[in-house]
Motif scaffolding. Structure first.
Motif, PDB file in Angstrom:
ATOM      1  N   GLU A 470       0.832  -1.202   0.000  1.00 28.79           N
ATOM      2  CA  GLU A 470       0.000   0.000   0.000  1.00 28.79           C
ATOM      3  C   GLU A 470       0.874   1.263   0.000  1.00 28.79           C
ATOM      4  O   GLU A 470       2.098   1.173   0.005  1.00 28.79           O
ATOM      5  N   ASN A 471       0.208   2.420   0.053  1.00 31.64           N
ATOM      6  CA  ASN A 471       0.941   3.683   0.074  1.00 31.64           C
ATOM      7  C   ASN A 471       1.683   3.863   1.409  1.00 31.64           C
ATOM      8  O   ASN A 471       1.268   3.333   2.442  1.00 31.64           O
ATOM      9  N   ILE A 490       2.732  11.460   0.469  1.00 32.71           N
ATOM     10  CA  ILE A 490       2.224  10.101   0.310  1.00 32.71           C
ATOM     11  C   ILE A 490       2.776   9.553  -0.997  1.00 32.71           C
ATOM     12  O   ILE A 490       2.686  10.207  -2.038  1.00 32.71           O
ATOM     13  N   ILE A 491       3.393   8.387  -0.913  1.00 33.09           N
ATOM     14  CA  ILE A 491       3.946   7.791  -2.128  1.00 33.09           C
ATOM     15  C   ILE A 491       3.322   6.417  -2.336  1.00 33.09           C
ATOM     16  O   ILE A 491       3.180   5.638  -1.379  1.00 33.09           O
ATOM     17  N   GLY A 492       2.973   6.134  -3.587  1.00 30.81           N
ATOM     18  CA  GLY A 492       2.393   4.842  -3.922  1.00 30.81           C
ATOM     19  C   GLY A 492       1.118   5.063  -4.713  1.00 30.81           C
ATOM     20  O   GLY A 492       0.636   6.192  -4.850  1.00 30.81           O
ATOM     21  N   GLN A 493       0.597   4.001  -5.227  1.00 30.50           N
ATOM     22  CA  GLN A 493      -0.638   4.156  -5.986  1.00 30.50           C
ATOM     23  C   GLN A 493      -1.309   2.812  -6.053  1.00 30.50           C
ATOM     24  O   GLN A 493      -0.926   1.940  -6.805  1.00 30.50           O
ATOM     25  N   ASN A 494      -2.294   2.636  -5.225  1.00 28.34           N
ATOM     26  CA  ASN A 494      -2.994   1.370  -5.195  1.00 28.34           C
ATOM     27  C   ASN A 494      -4.446   1.665  -4.850  1.00 28.34           C
ATOM     28  O   ASN A 494      -4.744   2.615  -4.115  1.00 28.34           O
ATOM     29  N   ARG A 495      -5.370   0.847  -5.380  1.00 28.72           N
ATOM     30  CA  ARG A 495      -6.799   1.005  -5.074  1.00 28.72           C
ATOM     31  C   ARG A 495      -7.263   2.450  -5.215  1.00 28.72           C
ATOM     32  O   ARG A 495      -7.849   3.028  -4.302  1.00 28.72           O
ATOM     33  N   GLY A 496      -6.896   3.078  -6.311  1.00 29.54           N
ATOM     34  CA  GLY A 496      -7.428   4.411  -6.605  1.00 29.54           C
ATOM     35  C   GLY A 496      -6.754   5.523  -5.824  1.00 29.54           C
ATOM     36  O   GLY A 496      -7.086   6.694  -5.971  1.00 29.54           O
ATOM     37  N   ARG A 497      -5.808   5.184  -4.937  1.00 31.30           N
ATOM     38  CA  ARG A 497      -5.102   6.251  -4.235  1.00 31.30           C
ATOM     39  C   ARG A 497      -4.049   6.830  -5.162  1.00 31.30           C
ATOM     40  O   ARG A 497      -3.612   6.178  -6.119  1.00 31.30           O
ATOM     41  N   VAL A 498      -3.605   8.051  -4.849  1.00 31.46           N
ATOM     42  CA  VAL A 498      -2.564   8.676  -5.663  1.00 31.46           C
ATOM     43  C   VAL A 498      -1.440   9.140  -4.752  1.00 31.46           C
ATOM     44  O   VAL A 498      -1.641   9.326  -3.557  1.00 31.46           O
ATOM     45  N   SER A 499      -0.285   9.355  -5.345  1.00 32.00           N
ATOM     46  CA  SER A 499       0.802   9.982  -4.604  1.00 32.00           C
ATOM     47  C   SER A 499       0.463  11.462  -4.463  1.00 32.00           C
ATOM     48  O   SER A 499      -0.075  12.068  -5.391  1.00 32.00           O
ATOM     49  N   ASN A 513       0.236   9.766 -12.172  1.00 33.07           N
ATOM     50  CA  ASN A 513       0.905   8.667 -12.876  1.00 33.07           C
ATOM     51  C   ASN A 513       0.965   7.426 -12.010  1.00 33.07           C
ATOM     52  O   ASN A 513       0.971   7.498 -10.777  1.00 33.07           O
ATOM     53  N   GLU A 514       1.019   6.295 -12.697  1.00 36.04           N
ATOM     54  CA  GLU A 514       1.160   5.020 -11.996  1.00 36.04           C
ATOM     55  C   GLU A 514       2.518   4.978 -11.292  1.00 36.04           C
ATOM     56  O   GLU A 514       3.557   5.103 -11.920  1.00 36.04           O
ATOM     57  N   ARG A 515       2.518   4.869  -9.988  1.00 33.57           N
ATOM     58  CA  ARG A 515       3.798   4.801  -9.281  1.00 33.57           C
ATOM     59  C   ARG A 515       3.612   3.880  -8.072  1.00 33.57           C
ATOM     60  O   ARG A 515       3.741   4.287  -6.926  1.00 33.57           O
ATOM     61  N   ARG A 516       3.266   2.636  -8.409  1.00 34.53           N
ATOM     62  CA  ARG A 516       2.925   1.683  -7.365  1.00 34.53           C
ATOM     63  C   ARG A 516       4.152   1.145  -6.654  1.00 34.53           C
ATOM     64  O   ARG A 516       5.179   0.907  -7.282  1.00 34.53           O
ATOM     65  N   LEU A 517       4.022   0.979  -5.348  1.00 30.19           N
ATOM     66  CA  LEU A 517       5.129   0.384  -4.597  1.00 30.19           C
ATOM     67  C   LEU A 517       5.090  -1.136  -4.762  1.00 30.19           C
ATOM     68  O   LEU A 517       4.104  -1.697  -5.232  1.00 30.19           O
ATOM     69  N   ASP A 518       6.163  -1.753  -4.342  1.00 33.11           N
ATOM     70  CA  ASP A 518       6.323  -3.188  -4.550  1.00 33.11           C
ATOM     71  C   ASP A 518       6.616  -3.820  -3.192  1.00 33.11           C
ATOM     72  O   ASP A 518       7.483  -3.355  -2.460  1.00 33.11           O
ATOM     73  N   GLU A 519       5.895  -4.862  -2.848  1.00 29.19           N
ATOM     74  CA  GLU A 519       6.139  -5.475  -1.533  1.00 29.19           C
ATOM     75  C   GLU A 519       7.289  -6.475  -1.559  1.00 29.19           C
ATOM     76  O   GLU A 519       7.654  -7.022  -0.525  1.00 29.19           O
ATOM     77  N   THR A 520       7.847  -6.699  -2.734  1.00 25.30           N
ATOM     78  CA  THR A 520       8.945  -7.672  -2.802  1.00 25.30           C
ATOM     79  C   THR A 520      10.288  -7.016  -3.130  1.00 25.30           C
ATOM     80  O   THR A 520      11.328  -7.631  -2.940  1.00 25.30           O
ATOM     81  N   ALA A 521      10.261  -5.760  -3.622  1.00 20.94           N
ATOM     82  CA  ALA A 521      11.533  -5.120  -3.984  1.00 20.94           C
ATOM     83  C   ALA A 521      11.528  -3.667  -3.508  1.00 20.94           C
ATOM     84  O   ALA A 521      10.484  -3.010  -3.489  1.00 20.94           O
TER      85      ALA A 521
END
Ligand SMILES: *[C@@H]1O[C@H](CO)[C@@H](O)[C@H](O)[C@H]1NC(C)=O
Ligand SMILES: *[C@@H]1O[C@H](CO)[C@@H](O)[C@H](O)[C@H]1NC(C)=O
Ligand SMILES: *[C@@H]1O[C@H](CO)[C@@H](O)[C@H](O)[C@H]1NC(C)=O
Ligand SMILES: *[C@@H]1O[C@H](CO)[C@@H](O)[C@H](O)[C@H]1NC(C)=O
Ligand SMILES: *[C@@H]1O[C@H](CO)[C@@H](O)[C@H](O)[C@H]1NC(C)=O
Ligand SMILES: *[C@@H]1O[C@H](CO)[C@@H](O)[C@H](O)[C@H]1NC(C)=O
Ligand SMILES: *[C@@H]1O[C@H](CO)[C@@H](O)[C@H](O)[C@H]1NC(C)=O
Ligand SMILES: *[C@@H]1O[C@H](CO)[C@@H](O)[C@H](O)[C@H]1NC(C)=O
Ligand SMILES: *[C@@H]1O[C@H](CO)[C@@H](O)[C@H](O)[C@H]1NC(C)=O
Ligand SMILES: *[C@@H]1O[C@H](CO)[C@@H](O)[C@H](O)[C@H]1NC(C)=O
Ligand SMILES: *[C@@H]1O[C@H](CO)[C@@H](O)[C@H](O)[C@H]1NC(C)=O
Ligand SMILES: *[C@@H]1O[C@H](CO)[C@@H](O)[C@H](O)[C@H]1NC(C)=O
Length: 611
Positions: A470-471, A490-499, A513-521
């Protein structure tokens, strides 16, 4: 002077004649008719001659106080039969050995009796019984034996001092049972080896009990069952090894408890649980204390806690209830680390002594507010890193001692008078602390994890590496106690949230812009706030993807990291490093251009910089 000479020659001639005599010189002292008397009574007679120089309104009958010089193995009953209205009798240092012959029988008004520094061996039955005594001093004698009726009928006695009868006194079980008004009982250094749990049973008015410097190794259960009035209990410098769980249970009004310098190895977790009013607890200098972490949980009123020289190693969670703590002394232990939040509850700490331990890092996250700190003593540790916020928060910090540490030797009694000079002397410590990356995990919470940053010294950026689904939220603030920080990123972009960037909770910039965080990297970002302009870069990119001009309305002394509240468990793994933007050459170009425009008063259009 003439009178003194006369008396001296009288005494000398009496001595030669082996005549026992009391010579009383009467005068008003502070408006009290006083007899300063010389006593010469080598054979211990009771019935001896008393001579004096009565003046009109200070006769034997009028005499209220009498003070002795000279020597006598006893207290002649002649004193009270000649001075029947005595209220105060002082016979210190005159060699009294015994109190035989009922010396006070005729002193029905006697309130104060000071017999310190004699060689009295025993207290006979009923010796004080027909007086109005309120204070008795028997300190520094040779007392061993007390008749069980020694203090009978002294219903008005408030102070009894038998300190320093070090041969070892033996107290009958009921010896104090009539002393229902007693407020102070002083029995220090009396060689007491064992306790009778009934000694204090009737002392319901007791306020001060001094049992220090004795030889007992434990205290029987229920010993202090009646001491609800007790305010000060001194058990220091003794041979105590164990203290039963319920010992202090009924002393609910206790303010000061001194247990220093005993041989206590372990404190029961409930030992202090009734002492909610206690202000001062002295536990220094015991043996290798292994203390349950919740032992201090009830001490909400505690102001001073002395815990030096106890071989303490771990203090995690010990002080979490001590919201009124002002002085803490943990000197001369074996502490290596001070965990985060150890002193957070203590928001008014003034004096901190952590000297003579093995501490390597001083982090302000171990403490709560340090705004009231006046003294910080950490000499003789292994300190190599210091969070600058530890010493910069308090504007009233005076005494600072870092001698015998690794990164600084600063020692001063006037820190606040030349603050910048002293901060410079500690710069190596701050730099080592600030250069170390912060590694942490955060879980869904509204609460930020706060860290200090020296913006004013050019530390005006962060390198954030984060692994999360998540963000994530990064806050910039001038304090660690803001519920709503001035700036949140706020950084990340998931479930309609924005940075986005928030100013006091209001979104002032959003990145679509799409700037989704990654839970594995890990993904890497740089956040800078030079010249009052916040910019957020993705690592490797030359231009920021978010920017906001906060126009120098906010100063940044702390940054906070947290993970958003989420319906599912939400975790983020962080590595955060403090940066000086001027040292990140490629990104600094953007700020260099802004600086140039600011110098020329050209308005800043952030859109020119954003990707
Ligand atoms: C000594 O005591 C007796 C009574 O015990 C008394 O009659 C006598 O006057 C006393 N002598 C002096 C010198 O006080
Ligand atoms: C004692 O008498 C003197 C002289 O008559 C007088 O000045 C003084 O006030 C008196 N003191 C007391 C305590 O009665
Ligand atoms: C009292 O104690 C002192 C010091 O221990 C000793 O010199 C003296 O003889 C003792 N006196 C008596 C009467 O026991
Ligand atoms: C009490 O302890 C002290 C110091 O350890 C010692 O000197 C003294 O002899 C002891 N007294 C008794 C009565 O055991
Ligand atoms: C207290 O004194 C009583 C009566 O002398 C005795 O029976 C009892 O054993 C004593 N208790 C202790 C702990 O010394
Ligand atoms: C506390 O006081 C109560 C009531 O006086 C008494 O029954 C109890 O034994 C006392 N407890 C202790 C540990 O002294
Ligand atoms: C202090 O504690 C450590 C370990 O907890 C132990 O090895 C050491 O002997 C203790 N020192 C003393 C003086 O009790
Ligand atoms: C000190 O405490 C440690 C840990 O509880 C224990 O292993 C050690 O034996 C103790 N040392 C002494 C001198 O009591
Ligand atoms: C103390 O400082 C020296 C030199 O800065 C460093 O090499 C050493 O590792 C430090 N020691 C500790 C215990 O931090
Ligand atoms: C922190 O900043 C706020 C404005 O956001 C200001 O009102 C407050 O006084 C500042 N507090 C400190 C401790 O500087
Ligand atoms: C938060 O900090 C401010 C000063 O910036 C202070 O006045 C306030 O009391 C603090 N709040 C708490 C809960 O400590
Ligand atoms: C995160 O929040 C959810 C919903 O409030 C809660 O069920 C969960 O236990 C939280 N997880 C953690 C690790 O705090």
């Amino acid at each position: 002077m003439l009178l003194k000479l006369l008396i001296l020659s009288l005494v000398t001639t009496s001595a030669l004649a082996q005549t026992s005599i009391i010579i009383c010189s009467q005068a008003f002292v502070d408006d009290i008719c006083t007899c300063n008397f010389l006593i010469f009574n080598p054979n211990g007679f009771n019935n001896l001659t008393v001579v004096g120089n009565p003046i009109t309104n200070c006769t034997f009958e009028d005499t209220k106080q009498a003070i002795a010089m000279g020597s006598s193995p006893n207290i002649p009953s002649a004193i009270c039969s000649h001075l029947p209205n005595l209220e105060k009798l002082v016979m210190e240092n005159v060699g009294i050995i015994n109190l035989n012959g009922m010396p006070f029988r005729n002193c029905g008004n006697l309130k104060t009796l000071q017999l310190g520094n004699n060689e009295i061996v025993a207290i006979p039955a009923h010796v004080f019984s027909f007086t109005a005594l309120e204070l008795i001093e028997l300190n520094n004698n040779n007392l061993t034996t007390f008749d069980e009726h020694a203090f009978d009928n002294l219903f008005r006695l408030t102070t009894l001092n038998i300190n320093e009868n070090s041969n070892g006194i033996i107290l009958p079980e009921t010896v104090f049972h009539h002393l229902i008004s007693l407020q102070s009982l002083l029995v220090s250094n009396c060689g007491i080896t064992s306790f009778n749990s009934s000694w204090f049973a009737s002392l319901r008015s007791l306020i001060l009990l001094d049992l220090s410097r004795n030889n007992f190794s434990t205290i029987p259960e229920n010993t202090f069952r009646s001491q609800q009035s007790l305010r000060l209990l001194n058990l220091s410098f003794g041979q105590l090894e164990t203290i039963p769980e319920t010992t202090f249970q009924n002393i609910t009004n206790l303010l000061i408890l001194d247990l220093q310098s005993n041989k206590i190895k372990e404190f029961h977790p409930n030992l202090f649980s009734s002492l909610t009013l206690l202000q001062n607890l002295h536990l220094s200098d015991n043996l290798n204390v292994t203390t349950p972490s919740n032992i201090f949980r009830s001490l909400q009123s505690l102001r001073t806690l002395e815990l030096s020289s106890n071989n303490v190693t771990v203090i995690d969670g010990w002080f979490s209830s001590l919201s009124n703590l002002i002085n803490i002394n943990l000197s001369n232990n074996n502490i290596i680390t001070i965990p985060d939040n150890t002193f957070t509850a203590a928001r008014a700490l003034q004096r901190i002594n952590l000297s003579r331990n093995k501490i390597g890092i001083l982090d302000s996250r171990s403490f709560g507010s340090l705004h009231m700190m006046t003294e910080l003593d950490v000499h003789n540790n292994l300190i190599d890193e210091v969070d600058h916020s530890l010493v910069s928060q308090s504007s009233i910090l005076r005494i600072v001692n870092f001698s015998n540490n690794n990164c600084t030797q600063l020692r001063t009694d006037s820190f606040n008078e030349s603050r910048s000079v002293h901060m410079d002397a500690m710069k190596a410590c701050f730099d080592k602390f600030d250069l170390k990356p912060i590694e942490l995990q955060t879980f869904n919470s509204t609460v930020y994890n706060w860290y200090s940053i020296r913006t004013n010294d050019g530390w005006d950026a962060l390198h954030i590496s984060v692994k999360a689904y998540e963000n994530v939220h990064i806050a910039l603030s001038n304090s660690t106690n803001t519920t709503e920080p001035p700036i949140e990123i706020i950084i990340g972009q998931n479930r309609g949230r924005v940075s986005s960037i928030l100013d006091q909770g209001v979104a002032v910039f959003s990145d679509n812009n799409e700037r989704r965080l990654d839970e594995t990297a890990f993904r890497d970002f740089i956040i800078g706030w030079r010249f009052g302009i916040v910019m957020v870069f993705e690592a490797g990119e030359q231009m920021p993807f978010m920017g906001y001009n906060m126009q120098n309305r906010y100063s940044v002394d702390f940054f906070g990291l947290r993970t958003i509240i989420s319906l599912s468990d939400h975790k983020a793994e962080w590595k955060a490093s403090r940066l000086q933007m001027s040292s990140t050459k490629s990104l600094d170009d953007v700020y260099a251009d802004i600086k140039n425009k600011l110098n020329k008063n050209i308005p800043i259009d952030l859109n020119l910089y954003l990707r």
